[in-house]
Motif scaffolding. Sequence first.
Motif, PDB file in Angstrom:
ATOM      1  N   LEU A  66       0.841  -1.198   0.000  1.00 32.16           N
ATOM      2  CA  LEU A  66       0.000   0.000   0.000  1.00 32.16           C
ATOM      3  C   LEU A  66       0.872   1.241   0.000  1.00 32.16           C
ATOM      4  O   LEU A  66       1.762   1.381   0.846  1.00 32.16           O
ATOM      5  N   GLY A  68       0.569   5.278   0.316  1.00 33.51           N
ATOM      6  CA  GLY A  68      -0.304   6.417   0.599  1.00 33.51           C
ATOM      7  C   GLY A  68       0.321   7.659  -0.003  1.00 33.51           C
ATOM      8  O   GLY A  68       0.445   7.796  -1.216  1.00 33.51           O
ATOM      9  N   SER A  71       5.261   9.487   2.120  1.00 31.03           N
ATOM     10  CA  SER A  71       6.002  10.490   2.893  1.00 31.03           C
ATOM     11  C   SER A  71       6.811   9.891   4.038  1.00 31.03           C
ATOM     12  O   SER A  71       7.437  10.620   4.797  1.00 31.03           O
ATOM     13  N   THR A 142      -1.282  10.158   4.050  1.00 34.09           N
ATOM     14  CA  THR A 142      -2.696   9.802   4.069  1.00 34.09           C
ATOM     15  C   THR A 142      -3.136   9.352   5.462  1.00 34.09           C
ATOM     16  O   THR A 142      -2.308   9.046   6.336  1.00 34.09           O
ATOM     17  N   GLY A 152       2.039  11.946  14.564  1.00 31.65           N
ATOM     18  CA  GLY A 152       1.765  12.945  15.600  1.00 31.65           C
ATOM     19  C   GLY A 152       2.631  14.172  15.423  1.00 31.65           C
ATOM     20  O   GLY A 152       3.651  14.143  14.739  1.00 31.65           O
ATOM     21  N   ARG A 231       5.751  25.289  11.562  1.00 31.53           N
ATOM     22  CA  ARG A 231       6.373  24.314  10.660  1.00 31.53           C
ATOM     23  C   ARG A 231       7.106  25.023   9.516  1.00 31.53           C
ATOM     24  O   ARG A 231       8.213  24.659   9.166  1.00 31.53           O
TER      25      ARG A 231
HETATM   26  C1  LIG Z   1       8.025  17.142   5.401  1.00 31.05           C
HETATM   27  C2  LIG Z   1       7.544  15.991   6.252  1.00 31.05           C
HETATM   28  C3  LIG Z   1       7.127  16.237   7.544  1.00 31.05           C
HETATM   29  C4  LIG Z   1       6.671  15.174   8.355  1.00 31.05           C
HETATM   30  N1  LIG Z   1       6.230  15.454   9.609  1.00 31.05           N
HETATM   31  C5  LIG Z   1       5.729  14.459  10.379  1.00 31.05           C
HETATM   32  C6  LIG Z   1       5.201  14.737  11.680  1.00 31.05           C
HETATM   33  O1  LIG Z   1       5.185  15.852  12.140  1.00 31.05           O
HETATM   34  N2  LIG Z   1       4.727  13.685  12.397  1.00 31.05           N
HETATM   35  C7  LIG Z   1       4.704  12.418  11.907  1.00 31.05           C
HETATM   36  O2  LIG Z   1       4.231  11.518  12.603  1.00 31.05           O
HETATM   37  N3  LIG Z   1       5.196  12.127  10.680  1.00 31.05           N
HETATM   38  C8  LIG Z   1       5.680  13.103   9.911  1.00 31.05           C
HETATM   39  N4  LIG Z   1       6.177  12.815   8.663  1.00 31.05           N
HETATM   40  C9  LIG Z   1       6.186  11.425   8.192  1.00 31.05           C
HETATM   41  C10 LIG Z   1       4.904  11.017   7.438  1.00 31.05           C
HETATM   42  O3  LIG Z   1       4.203  12.153   7.051  1.00 31.05           O
HETATM   43  C11 LIG Z   1       4.004  10.120   8.285  1.00 31.05           C
HETATM   44  O4  LIG Z   1       4.675   8.962   8.689  1.00 31.05           O
HETATM   45  C12 LIG Z   1       2.730   9.743   7.506  1.00 31.05           C
HETATM   46  O5  LIG Z   1       1.756   9.304   8.420  1.00 31.05           O
HETATM   47  C13 LIG Z   1       2.935   8.666   6.449  1.00 31.05           C
HETATM   48  O6  LIG Z   1       1.751   8.550   5.680  1.00 31.05           O
HETATM   49  P1  LIG Z   1       1.795   8.133   4.135  1.00 31.05           P
HETATM   50  O7  LIG Z   1       0.404   8.053   3.638  1.00 31.05           O
HETATM   51  O8  LIG Z   1       2.686   9.047   3.392  1.00 31.05           O
HETATM   52  O9  LIG Z   1       2.429   6.697   4.252  1.00 31.05           O
HETATM   53  P2  LIG Z   1       3.421   5.952   3.214  1.00 31.05           P
HETATM   54  O10 LIG Z   1       4.780   6.587   3.331  1.00 31.05           O
HETATM   55  O11 LIG Z   1       2.802   5.911   1.872  1.00 31.05           O
HETATM   56  O12 LIG Z   1       3.437   4.523   3.866  1.00 31.05           O
HETATM   57  C14 LIG Z   1       3.950   4.321   5.169  1.00 31.05           C
HETATM   58  C15 LIG Z   1       3.636   2.888   5.612  1.00 31.05           C
HETATM   59  O13 LIG Z   1       2.251   2.742   5.851  1.00 31.05           O
HETATM   60  C16 LIG Z   1       1.719   1.693   5.036  1.00 31.05           C
HETATM   61  N5  LIG Z   1       0.366   2.092   4.631  1.00 31.05           N
HETATM   62  C17 LIG Z   1      -0.006   3.253   4.040  1.00 31.05           C
HETATM   63  N6  LIG Z   1      -1.345   3.257   3.854  1.00 31.05           N
HETATM   64  C18 LIG Z   1      -1.813   2.083   4.313  1.00 31.05           C
HETATM   65  C19 LIG Z   1      -3.106   1.476   4.398  1.00 31.05           C
HETATM   66  N7  LIG Z   1      -4.209   2.108   3.946  1.00 31.05           N
HETATM   67  N8  LIG Z   1      -3.204   0.250   4.944  1.00 31.05           N
HETATM   68  C20 LIG Z   1      -2.120  -0.413   5.393  1.00 31.05           C
HETATM   69  N9  LIG Z   1      -0.875   0.100   5.336  1.00 31.05           N
HETATM   70  C21 LIG Z   1      -0.721   1.332   4.816  1.00 31.05           C
HETATM   71  C22 LIG Z   1       2.654   1.608   3.859  1.00 31.05           C
HETATM   72  O14 LIG Z   1       2.580   0.357   3.214  1.00 31.05           O
HETATM   73  C23 LIG Z   1       3.994   1.848   4.544  1.00 31.05           C
HETATM   74  O15 LIG Z   1       4.439   0.698   5.183  1.00 31.05           O
HETATM   75  C24 LIG Z   1       6.628  13.860   7.843  1.00 31.05           C
HETATM   76  C25 LIG Z   1       7.036  13.618   6.517  1.00 31.05           C
HETATM   77  C26 LIG Z   1       7.467  14.675   5.726  1.00 31.05           C
HETATM   78  C27 LIG Z   1       7.864  14.412   4.305  1.00 31.05           C
END
Ligand SMILES: Cc1cc2nc3c(=O)[nH]c(=O)nc-3n(C[C@H](O)[C@H](O)[C@H](O)COP(=O)(O)OP(=O)(O)OC[C@H]3O[C@@H](n4cnc5c(N)ncnc54)[C@H](O)[C@@H]3O)c2cc1C
Length: 323
Positions: A66, A68, A71, A142, A152, A231
Amino acid sequence: MSTTATLLDLRTPAAFGVEIQQQVSLAPYTTMKVGGPAEYFAPVTTVAALIRLVRWARSVELPYYLLGGGSNVLIADAGIRGLVIYNRCRQVRVDAAPCCVFPVDDRPFLFAESGVALAGLARQSVAEGLTGLEWAVSVPGTVGGAVVNNAGAHGGEVKDNLYDAMVLDEQDEIREIPADELEHAYRSSSLKRRLAVKAGFGPVVLSVNFRLAYGDAAAIRAQADAYLAHRRRTQPSEPSLGSTFKNPAGDFAGRLIEAAGLKGTQVGGVQVSTQHANFIVNPGGVGAASAGDVAALMAQIQQTVQARHGVSLEPEIQMVGEW
Ligand SMILES: Cc1cc2nc3c(=O)[nH]c(=O)nc-3n(C[C@H](O)[C@H](O)[C@H](O)COP(=O)(O)OP(=O)(O)OC[C@H]3O[C@@H](n4cnc5c(N)ncnc54)[C@H](O)[C@@H]3O)c2cc1C
């Protein structure tokens, strides 16, 4: 890299409306803008299609992954073998609490499919005068990724307001899991552990309900604006994966990296941000750097911090694919 391509009949997913492409570069789908191709790649826009696609992949023993907002993942330059499901299921709804179930508690539910952008959802809740998700207005990714990681910021985290999550589990059952059964902790959950155990065939978050409360709309908006401004002041705007390493107990990864003199250090197209030392940035975007550059810089940071401070830094980002 392709092992399964010739064996698969892609007409089945096409019949339920999902087009599967082959050898699609994933760099544009990540916030770091690096990484190789997906062997198979399928965007999905409805939860019904997501469920059918995962069940089909399981039935043909095709590992799925998956994606999202991309990030939190560093995708290998050699790419990901199997099926990358790009989650674009983006329905959102505010539901009143049914009074037959909650006679004395009228806090509403915020329903969101797992492909909804968390920051957009938070902004929408702020616009509705709802309190509880202000901390998330600037967190990329996402809802699905946030629930898996217990994202968080600013003292808030997903688990504070999550009511339940609809999950397609490893046994192919669709289950509504109460938030406390997801065992959320610092950037982790039982789902994250299950994804690691069942690599390629793990649980899938379909949708969630947050439980929020109505509050003082102006105060809620002011708080969200303050978080956004903070931020913008403190974090780089170039492509990155956010914090690269977890904060070790009682300290900050960024402080340790900066004190080790690593700010601005470059490997290939990436560098340690001069603004925030726990960020690795890719100023040139797609094509300017590789996942290998990021991994090499991470190793250099870990070795230097270990030598200077005696601290072992643990990655916060996830390395996925064919490393
Ligand atoms: C500029 C920047 C700032 C950030 N600041 C923060 C912050 O303040 N706090 C924080 O916690 N994080 C932060 N992050 C990290 C990131 O945003 C989080 O970890 C976010 O929740 C990841 O979501 P994603 O959809 O991008 O996941 P992805 O990177 O697409 O996936 C992450 C993991 O989740 C799994 N996954 C995704 N969707 C699903 C689903 N529907 N079902 C099962 N598994 C799934 C994927 O397979 C993968 O293993 C930051 C990142 C960036 C680039």
